[in-house]
Write a protein that holds these residues in place. Structure first.
Motif: not given
Lengths: 390, 390
Positions: B273-276, B281-283, B288-290, B350-354
């Motif tokens: 999660x920290x890297x996301x 810039x995901x809170x 974590x919920x993801x 907006x995050x995708x596999x790439x």
């Protein structure tokens, strides 16, 4: 919840072999007084292990043995005198609740200048902090999991037929070493005392009325369930590490301030129990096993919602009328005490109805005339509880 | 259990109106730097109330605002310079986790002589304590219940695309004032962050494998049940004191060291999660919920026993095959996150596999190549978790 302050600076050092941390935990160059009880610390080799650790650095070590169960003021004053004479600046309690409680008194009394020569007065502050500035720091090596004294700032001291409490913000142990293996050699009776004492510590902070404290409730219920699970197992298999470590950690958490943070507790069984111990020499935990079921029955209406919650969550009692479920929860509690070797009848200790007035007199003397979470257990209600427990 | 040390000297001052204790809690004559965030502390009047309390005694008070969510190293260094210039000797964090975490960094950096001019290096000690001797004492006034930072000694600091942890034994707040009413004005989104963050803190210390820690398990389950109960209620009725106070106390206990005492935790969701957060810039709580449901599914076999226990005790799932019960427990977790306003799909951000390779690169850079309670979550497993969360 009530508003609250929670503060607990004790460092817990828990697990197999943690004695080896002792040298790092006690200040170098300290003048250490080791306090212990009736000699089991000596016989078991724990005392020697402690001294060996302390000697690893430059320290001067003194010893004071003979602190009895329900530690007595005159005994403790001898330790205070020794500590003053030898300029002791660190206390190390090696033992169970009595040694730890007694050592807190010693720590408070050593530099209690304004009480010099009248140290008995230190015992008259009840639940207020004793007005002493310079408390000698103390650590503990715990050999009996029971009272939680290793992680709180209070103690109970006996003086004649009085059992009195002391508290001080600086009386938290700086550290407590809890190695479950050190408790393997305890007699079954002592292990049983620990099981019941910690169980009742939890109950008396929990079994009141709904106080919007769901977290505290669930921690309490978790501790009760754990003690119920591991108590009989650890009695049957004293060297089963898994159950012993759970008992040890439960006993510590049972009285470290977390359960009563934000809630009003009910110490009725403890308060009446102290008088039974003082007058009839019934071991502390044994007095609680006798009184708690009687308190539950006498206070069924005032504690109705929490008794139902206790029955459901701890004993999984979900059917029957409310009264049936409550009675079953009380019976389960009694059966648990029986299972770990305790009677729940006061008459089994030779106490009869004619002894009750003296107990009530002592309660009155100690201002215990408005007990419970509601302050409505008068001497008359205490009499009914005692009669019910006969 | 593993052997452990538990130490937590923070004084918690909890409840309505406890701000009035501030004057007694901060040393007299102190040179105090108040730290805060983006201005809500100012708008809500909390900052003024804090200053009013501090001014009751002779103190010199400075202010440093603008500490952002995921507090940034360059911002914090400005506060460090101000504190050095003004000879500040007490820090008072007024805010949520970011302000408190940032203030811990400031406290550590001020007198970090051997890191002078290269303070970035303070961020490279990971879970080890930072080798600095003189940490400036700090207190907190909590306006957002979420991270538990008010009762622990760690922080997470951002620097470019790095989110890095710092720990120091002396970075525990001396005190933390927790008045649930101070949190009433929080936006719903922030309250939601607190609910999910504290929920996942508990889960990541609990959902591993059976570690003979029945007490820790039950405290964890009790906190989870409470957060599930009060989370939606407090979102719907922000000024309902009863549910808000339970959320606040749960969030604090979720990360004060008690749950992880003696057990090996699994911080996988936090670490990925920290890297996301750093890259997209995901809170923090949203990341974590993801991730958590994806971690649960990917690690179903390794976590089987605890997932079943979690399902049974927290969600009361008692029927079905093991796999059905586990899947239902995960679905219930997702539904809970949805209920408090969170998506559990990474693609919604907006995050995708790439984008996944860059996340994995960052994990590798930060030595996060052997995550989980077993150290067996390699980058390949992290990739699978991320793909599963899309």
């Amino acid at each position: 919840m009530q508003k609250f302050t929670f503060f607990n600076p004790t460092q817990i050092v828990f697990g197999k072999g943690q004695m080896q941390e002792l040298d790092a935990l006690v200040p170098k160059n300290a003048r250490v007084l080791i306090t212990y009880g009736g000699g089991s610390a000596k016989r078991s080799g724990v005392l020697d292990a402690v001294k060996k650790e302390l000697m690893q650095s430059n320290r001067t070590v003194f010893e004071f043995g003979g602190i009895e169960a329900n530690p007595k003021f005159p005994t403790l004053m001898k330790a205070v005198e020794l500590a003053r004479m030898e300029d002791v600046d660190f206390l190390l309690a090696v033992g169970g609740g009595s040694v730890m409680d007694g050592t807190k008194f010693i720590a408070i009394a050593i530099h209690a200048e304004q009480f010099m020569g009248k140290e008995e007065e230190l015992l008259h502050f009840g639940f207020s902090t004793v007005p002493v500035e310079n408390v000698v720091p103390l650590g503990t090596v715990v050999t009996l999991p029971a009272t939680g004294s290793e992680m709180n700032n209070g103690g109970v001291i006996s003086n004649g037929t009085d059992k009195l409490t002391i508290f001080h913000r600086d009386a938290f142990p700086v550290f407590s070493i809890l190695d479950p293996e050190l408790t393997y050699t305890l007699p079954k009776e002592q292990v049983g005392n620990g099981i019941v004492d910690s169980f009742v510590h939890v109950i008396e902070q929990y079994l009141t009325y709904p106080q919007n404290a769901p977290v505290q409730d669930r921690i309490a219920e978790g501790l009760l369930q754990t003690i119920i699970e591991v108590g009989p197992t650890t009695l049957a298999n004293p060297t089963d590490y898994d159950s012993r470590e759970s008992l040890v950690w439960s006993a510590t958490l049972a009285l470290n301030g977390l359960l009563s943070a934000g809630v009003v507790p009910d110490w009725t069984s403890h308060m009446i129990g102290h008088e039974l111990t003082a007058l009839h020499h019934i071991a502390h935990a044994r007095s609680l096993a006798v009184l708690l079921p009687a308190v539950m029955r006498q206070r069924k209406d005032q504690k109705r919602e929490k008794l139902l919650q206790y029955g459901e969550r701890v004993w999984k009692i979900c059917t029957g009328t409310e009264d049936e479920r409550i009675e079953l929860a009380i019976q389960k509690t009694e059966e648990f005490f029986h299972e770990v070797g305790f009677t729940t009848r006061l008459s089994d200790y030779g106490v009869s109805k004619s002894d009750i007035p003296a107990v009530l007199e002592n309660l009155e003397k100690h201002n215990m005339t408005a007990l419970s979470e509601r302050g409505d257990i008068s001497l008359d209600v205490s009499r009914a509880i005692l009669e019910d427990s006969l």
